[in-house]
Design an enzyme around this catalytic site. Structure first.
Site, PDB file in Angstrom:
ATOM      1  N   GLY A 336       0.817  -1.209   0.000  1.00 10.36           N
ATOM      2  CA  GLY A 336       0.000   0.000   0.000  1.00 10.36           C
ATOM      3  C   GLY A 336       0.850   1.258   0.000  1.00 10.36           C
ATOM      4  O   GLY A 336       0.522   2.247  -0.674  1.00 10.36           O
ATOM      5  N   TRP A 339       2.287   1.651  -3.441  1.00 14.00           N
ATOM      6  CA  TRP A 339       1.233   2.095  -4.359  1.00 14.00           C
ATOM      7  C   TRP A 339       1.139   3.619  -4.370  1.00 14.00           C
ATOM      8  O   TRP A 339       0.886   4.230  -5.411  1.00 14.00           O
ATOM      9  CB  TRP A 339      -0.106   1.489  -3.947  1.00 14.00           C
ATOM     10  CG  TRP A 339      -1.274   1.966  -4.752  1.00 14.00           C
ATOM     11  CD1 TRP A 339      -1.722   1.470  -5.946  1.00 14.00           C
ATOM     12  CD2 TRP A 339      -2.178   3.057  -4.436  1.00 14.00           C
ATOM     13  NE1 TRP A 339      -2.826   2.166  -6.386  1.00 14.00           N
ATOM     14  CE2 TRP A 339      -3.126   3.139  -5.487  1.00 14.00           C
ATOM     15  CE3 TRP A 339      -2.277   3.950  -3.373  1.00 14.00           C
ATOM     16  CZ2 TRP A 339      -4.157   4.077  -5.487  1.00 14.00           C
ATOM     17  CZ3 TRP A 339      -3.298   4.887  -3.380  1.00 14.00           C
ATOM     18  CH2 TRP A 339      -4.220   4.940  -4.421  1.00 14.00           C
ATOM     19  N   HIS A 340       1.365   4.231  -3.213  1.00 12.87           N
ATOM     20  CA  HIS A 340       1.221   5.676  -3.117  1.00 12.87           C
ATOM     21  C   HIS A 340       2.348   6.442  -3.802  1.00 12.87           C
ATOM     22  O   HIS A 340       2.154   7.603  -4.178  1.00 12.87           O
ATOM     23  CB  HIS A 340       1.139   6.104  -1.642  1.00 12.87           C
ATOM     24  CG  HIS A 340      -0.209   5.913  -1.034  1.00 12.87           C
ATOM     25  ND1 HIS A 340      -0.589   4.746  -0.430  1.00 12.87           N
ATOM     26  CD2 HIS A 340      -1.278   6.738  -0.948  1.00 12.87           C
ATOM     27  CE1 HIS A 340      -1.833   4.851   0.012  1.00 12.87           C
ATOM     28  NE2 HIS A 340      -2.272   6.048  -0.298  1.00 12.87           N
ATOM     29  N   GLY A 341       3.501   5.839  -3.940  1.00 15.67           N
ATOM     30  CA  GLY A 341       4.575   6.570  -4.584  1.00 15.67           C
ATOM     31  C   GLY A 341       5.843   5.753  -4.723  1.00 15.67           C
ATOM     32  O   GLY A 341       6.110   4.855  -3.913  1.00 15.67           O
ATOM     33  N   PHE A 489      -1.271   9.982  -7.708  1.00  7.12           N
ATOM     34  CA  PHE A 489      -1.230   8.546  -7.558  1.00  7.12           C
ATOM     35  C   PHE A 489      -2.057   7.832  -8.625  1.00  7.12           C
ATOM     36  O   PHE A 489      -2.089   6.621  -8.632  1.00  7.12           O
ATOM     37  CB  PHE A 489      -1.721   8.140  -6.175  1.00  7.12           C
ATOM     38  CG  PHE A 489      -1.024   8.886  -5.065  1.00  7.12           C
ATOM     39  CD1 PHE A 489       0.351   8.937  -5.033  1.00  7.12           C
ATOM     40  CD2 PHE A 489      -1.732   9.558  -4.088  1.00  7.12           C
ATOM     41  CE1 PHE A 489       1.010   9.628  -4.037  1.00  7.12           C
ATOM     42  CE2 PHE A 489      -1.081  10.252  -3.085  1.00  7.12           C
ATOM     43  CZ  PHE A 489       0.290  10.278  -3.060  1.00  7.12           C
TER      44      PHE A 489
END
Length: 489
Positions: A336, A339-341, A489
């Site tokens: 997770g 996924w954000h960066g 994102f």
């Protein structure tokens, strides 16, 4: 006439410096044209579907330019593969190959645009080369629609949903413009039946949608954008301010990211509701949480449930013993975070949340013996908010080093003597921060009553509220429209 056509063409073409935003006048001007035509086509199912898909693709073109071709290609490939593997007589091996092709394509595109430079930079650091970053532009919202694509193909494979009969229906689901570029992440089993149902919004739903849009505009265009002006000063000059000022910037960003992202979600859900579609709730007062487990049940709910259903549970969830449960929690939040960066600071952010979830689960027997008194609740809330706010620093700062500097600055030259001068210089900033805190402290039934009152109120009252909100936006806006944080994102 030629000049008029030229101006219209320029207005409708993609401008990288001004992508389509829910908080921009361009979007609302187009939406006011869209809704009457949409209303006329509601009784003509296929014409309505074509119209919404066309508008959604145009909306994405205005947000991300030629990358709309990626969206179209992804939707066409997924739909074709879902139809192929659902035909009678297909072997399990063939169906698995269809899933593999879809996942490799969707996740491969995401990995290339979002993580190529990250991985190449790390390889370069290990071998000591002279790496020059690739000139890549991240397509807006690619992470959101990729997750929808992945969940759809897996759900079809597992028989949770039937594949759509036509590409248009699937394209409607994947490109639905209210949720396209920043969520909420839409699930096929929840949304696809609504397309076929083709239900008209009730009067109550229309006014509820309007209420959510107004609430979203207040959160985003009034509160988040205004308090961001001070927060940006703190993060743009790490270590350049006193400990107290830095702490205020950290708390300010904690509130800013909530108002920014939940404001977008409110607008997205409200727009969809006016159109007759229901999107799942994405935020439930997350800063009321008294532990990290509760926080992730309240924050970005569509993402946390997606991670639970498609990563945590397939890894084994809590079915394979205590130690494995902690590892699964940690791995899920690590993914997770990534996924954000594409940066180590995001990996650290996710890892710390994963570790925090594991610590909370391990501490439950001991915490249960403390009881549920107000002092216990207060301490639990304070600790949770301290962890959440400190980790948001890694989310916001430009680099790992800046994150460490900002947090370290809180403990340098910290004095409450700064309060009078700060209050005098940042009065409106403090007022808006208090508004957010009070809004969180009010019971849920208050907001339910406020919504019911708004729905029942005369149209003149609704118009007056709308005018006041627009006036506040005009008074407090910055020089340019600020992009939503989660657009990256």
């Amino acid at each position: 006439m030629t000049e008029i056509l030229h101006n219209i063409g320029r207005y409708l073409s993609y401008d990288p410096s001004a992508p389509m935003l829910f908080s921009s006048g361009t979007f609302w001007a187009l939406f006011l044209v869209f809704m009457p035509l949409y209303g006329l086509l509601r009784r003509r199912f296929w014409q309505m579907v074509v119209f919404v898909v066309a508008f959604s693709f145009f909306f994405y073109y205005k947000s991300s330019g030629v990358f709309v071709c990626l969206l179209a290609g992804t939707s066409l490939l997924d739909w074709t593969l879902s139809r192929l593997m659902s035909r009678p007589g297909r072997s399990r091996t063939f169906r698995r190959w269809c899933v593999a092709v879809s996942l490799l394509t969707s996740l491969g595109i995401l990995a290339y645009f979002k993580y190529a430079n990250f991985f190449l930079w790390n390889i370069n650091a290990m071998v000591g080369g002279n790496f020059q970053p690739l000139e890549l532009i991240l397509p807006v919202g690619i992470s959101f629609y990729t997750f929808q694509s992945v969940s759809y193909i897996i759900d079809v494979y597992k028989g949770r949903v039937a594949p759509t009969q036509t590409w248009l229906e699937y394209a409607f689901f994947l490109s639905f413009f209210p949720a396209l570029v920043a969520g909420p992440i839409v699930r096929a089993d929840y949304f696809l039946p609504q397309i076929r149902e083709n239900r008209h919004a009730t009067r109550t739903e229309v006014y509820t949608g309007l209420w959510l849009i107004i609430l979203g505009v207040v959160k985003k265009a009034i509160i988040a954008d205004y308090i961001a002006q001070y927060n940006d000063l703190i993060f743009q000059t790490p270590g350049g301010y006193s400990g107290f000022e830095t702490l205020m910037g950290i708390i300010g960003y904690t509130m800013q990211i909530y108002c920014d992202f939940s404001g977008y979600s409110d607008m997205a859900i409200g727009i969809a509701l006016i159109m007759g579609f229901k999107l799942a709730k994405n935020f439930n007062f997350p800063y009321k949480a008294q532990n990290l487990t509760d926080f992730w049940r309240r924050w970005h709910i569509s993402l946390s449930t997606w991670l639970r259903d498609y990563i945590y549970i397939p890894l084994g969830g809590n079915r394979k013993g205590t130690a494995r449960t902690y590892v699964n929690n940690f791995a899920t939040m690590l993914i997770g975070g990534l996924w954000h960066g594409a940066a180590w600071k995001f990996v650290f952010w996710g890892a710390m949340h994963g570790a925090g979830l594991a610590v909370h689960k391990a501490s439950k027997p001991w915490l249960g013996r403390l009881g549920d008194s107000w002092p216990v609740k207060a301490v639990s809330w304070l600790l949770t908010m301290a962890v959440v706010a400190a980790l948001w620093v890694f989310f916001r700062a430009d680099s790992w080093a800046d994150s460490v500097t900002v947090i370290g600055s809180v403990f340098r030259d910290f004095s409450l003597d700064y309060i009078p001068a700060f209050a005098a210089a940042r009065t409106l900033w403090l007022i808006l921060m208090v508004v957010i805190v009070v809004a969180h402290c009010l019971p849920t039934r208050f907001w339910d009553s406020a919504l019911a009152w708004f729905v029942r109120s005369p149209w003149l009252v609704k118009l007056l509220i709308f005018i006041i909100v627009v006036q506040l936006v005009l008074e407090l806006r910055s020089e340019s429209v600020t992009p939503f944080i989660y657009f990256q994102f």
